[in-house]
Design a protein around this motif. Structure first.
Motif, PDB file in Angstrom:
ATOM      1  N   GLU A 193       0.824  -1.206   0.000  1.00 24.74           N
ATOM      2  CA  GLU A 193       0.000   0.000   0.000  1.00 24.74           C
ATOM      3  C   GLU A 193       0.858   1.256   0.000  1.00 24.74           C
ATOM      4  O   GLU A 193       0.525   2.261  -0.649  1.00 24.74           O
ATOM      5  N   LYS A 194       1.952   1.204   0.734  1.00 27.39           N
ATOM      6  CA  LYS A 194       2.853   2.360   0.763  1.00 27.39           C
ATOM      7  C   LYS A 194       3.423   2.642  -0.622  1.00 27.39           C
ATOM      8  O   LYS A 194       3.440   3.795  -1.083  1.00 27.39           O
ATOM      9  N   GLN A 195       3.898   1.584  -1.286  1.00 28.71           N
ATOM     10  CA  GLN A 195       4.452   1.772  -2.619  1.00 28.71           C
ATOM     11  C   GLN A 195       3.390   2.271  -3.598  1.00 28.71           C
ATOM     12  O   GLN A 195       3.663   3.117  -4.467  1.00 28.71           O
ATOM     13  N   ALA A 196       2.137   1.741  -3.450  1.00 35.16           N
ATOM     14  CA  ALA A 196       1.067   2.204  -4.330  1.00 35.16           C
ATOM     15  C   ALA A 196       0.759   3.683  -4.093  1.00 35.16           C
ATOM     16  O   ALA A 196       0.543   4.450  -5.041  1.00 35.16           O
ATOM     17  N   ALA A 197       0.727   4.091  -2.810  1.00 34.58           N
ATOM     18  CA  ALA A 197       0.474   5.503  -2.504  1.00 34.58           C
ATOM     19  C   ALA A 197       1.578   6.391  -3.065  1.00 34.58           C
ATOM     20  O   ALA A 197       1.318   7.471  -3.613  1.00 34.58           O
ATOM     21  N   ILE A 198       2.815   5.923  -2.935  1.00 34.32           N
ATOM     22  CA  ILE A 198       3.943   6.704  -3.486  1.00 34.32           C
ATOM     23  C   ILE A 198       3.820   6.821  -5.003  1.00 34.32           C
ATOM     24  O   ILE A 198       4.036   7.894  -5.580  1.00 34.32           O
ATOM     25  N   ARG A 200       1.032   6.630  -6.774  1.00 34.77           N
ATOM     26  CA  ARG A 200      -0.059   7.548  -7.101  1.00 34.77           C
ATOM     27  C   ARG A 200       0.352   9.002  -6.900  1.00 34.77           C
ATOM     28  O   ARG A 200       0.014   9.882  -7.704  1.00 34.77           O
ATOM     29  N   ALA A 201       1.082   9.266  -5.800  1.00 34.21           N
ATOM     30  CA  ALA A 201       1.546  10.635  -5.554  1.00 34.21           C
ATOM     31  C   ALA A 201       2.501  11.105  -6.647  1.00 34.21           C
ATOM     32  O   ALA A 201       2.428  12.253  -7.108  1.00 34.21           O
ATOM     33  N   GLU A 202       3.387  10.200  -7.074  1.00 37.57           N
ATOM     34  CA  GLU A 202       4.305  10.576  -8.152  1.00 37.57           C
ATOM     35  C   GLU A 202       3.541  10.859  -9.440  1.00 37.57           C
ATOM     36  O   GLU A 202       3.853  11.809 -10.174  1.00 37.57           O
TER      37      GLU A 202
END
Length: 320
Positions: A193-198, A200-202
């Protein structure tokens, strides 16, 4: 009588021959005793003994042998009961020492392995016993090899076959393993989830950057268009001003008509305007349009005059 005597002699000769001639098979060694005392060792092959004086003492197996260490219960350092068994690989290196320095060699080695196994396992905690079998094997091998060296025996390998902890400890270990796996699954999911959020933010960041660059490019284009429109307007105004300065009435009419038409167009295009009022005096507008037409014709005449080359003056013929 003579025939019986010959038969007895033959039988005695065969007995003596069998007692004197000894054949040692490969992988074996025989010890020779003279009046009960060890004298030498017979290696594989054929050998002759002194009749009635020497005899074969012990028949030793020189090949590598596998001995089973019986299962026993051992208490670990943290007071946990485990069942342990194993196997040991030995090889007799010196037949005389293995034959005469220890009685019942295999039984002695098995008992030696059992006692040292209790010592080694008892000095370790249960987790170490279950996870460090190689360490246990190495420690046992060192101890057993040093203990059997005076017997002429070499301990090649010692392996722990089975370690069985109590049932309640096994169940506790299973629950612990399950909890650990669940913890790893939660951590892995959180990392995902952390990598997915990063990511999406990128993506949002890149989209914002591209959108800002698009707005900047559009603003630049709009400014450039307005600049060119202003330049054109300035040029038109300058031309009209020059025409007015020369006293050209048509230029004045064109300028006024253009402003009049622009104002009327804005009035008609207004969203708040539902009714368009057309001025009754259309003569002024028509006159302005006529002035515009004359101005355009004058501009065309000037361009035509500029484009055509000047006519050279005609030569005069001299009179005689």
């Amino acid at each position: 009588m003579g025939l019986a005597f010959v038969a007895i002699i033959v039988i005695l000769a065969m007995i003596v021959a069998f007692s004197v001639i000894k054949i040692v098979p490969q992988g074996r060694e025989f010890t020779v005793e003279r009046f009960g005392k060890y004298t030498r060792t017979l290696t594989p092959g054929i050998h002759l003994l002194t009749p009635f004086i020497e005899r074969v003492g012990r028949r030793m197996n020189m090949m590598e042998q596998v001995l089973d260490v019986p299962t026993q219960e051992v208490i670990t350092k943290d007071n946990a009961m485990v069942k342990v068994d194993g196997i040991v690989f030995i090889q007799v290196m010196e037949a005389a020492r293995a034959a005469y320095r220890v009685d019942n060699l295999q039984y002695a080695i098995a008992q030696l392995c059992m006692t040292n196994l209790r010592t080694v396992v008892g000095s370790m905690e249960l987790d170490e016993v279950l996870s460090q079998r190689d360490s246990i094997n190495s420690r046992l091998l060192t101890v057993i090899d040093a203990a059997t060296e005076p017997w002429g025996v070499k301990a090649n390998r010692i392996e722990i076959k089975d370690l069985t902890p109590p049932t309640d400890i096994t169940n506790a270990m299973a629950r612990q393993m399950k909890a650990e796996r669940e913890r790893r699954a939660v951590i892995t999911e959180a990392d995902g989830e952390k990598q997915a959020a990063i990511a999406r933010a990128e993506g949002a960041k890149q989209a914002a950057i591209l959108e800002a660059e698009g707005r900047r490019e559009a603003a630049f284009r709009d400014a450039e268009a307005r600049e060119r429109e202003a330049e054109a307007e300035a040029k038109a105004t300058a031309m009209v001003s020059e025409a007015i300065a020369r006293g050209d009435v048509n230029a004045i009419n064109y300028f006024v008509a253009q402003r009049y038409v622009d104002a009327f167009a804005e009035l008609a295009a207004s969203p708040q305007q539902k009714t368009v009022i057309v001025p009754a005096e259309m003569g002024a507008l028509v006159g302005s349009i006529a002035g515009v037409g004359e101005l355009i014709g004058l501009a065309r005449d000037q361009q035509a005059n500029r484009a055509s080359p000047p006519t050279p003056p005609a030569r005069r013929t001299p009179t005689t």
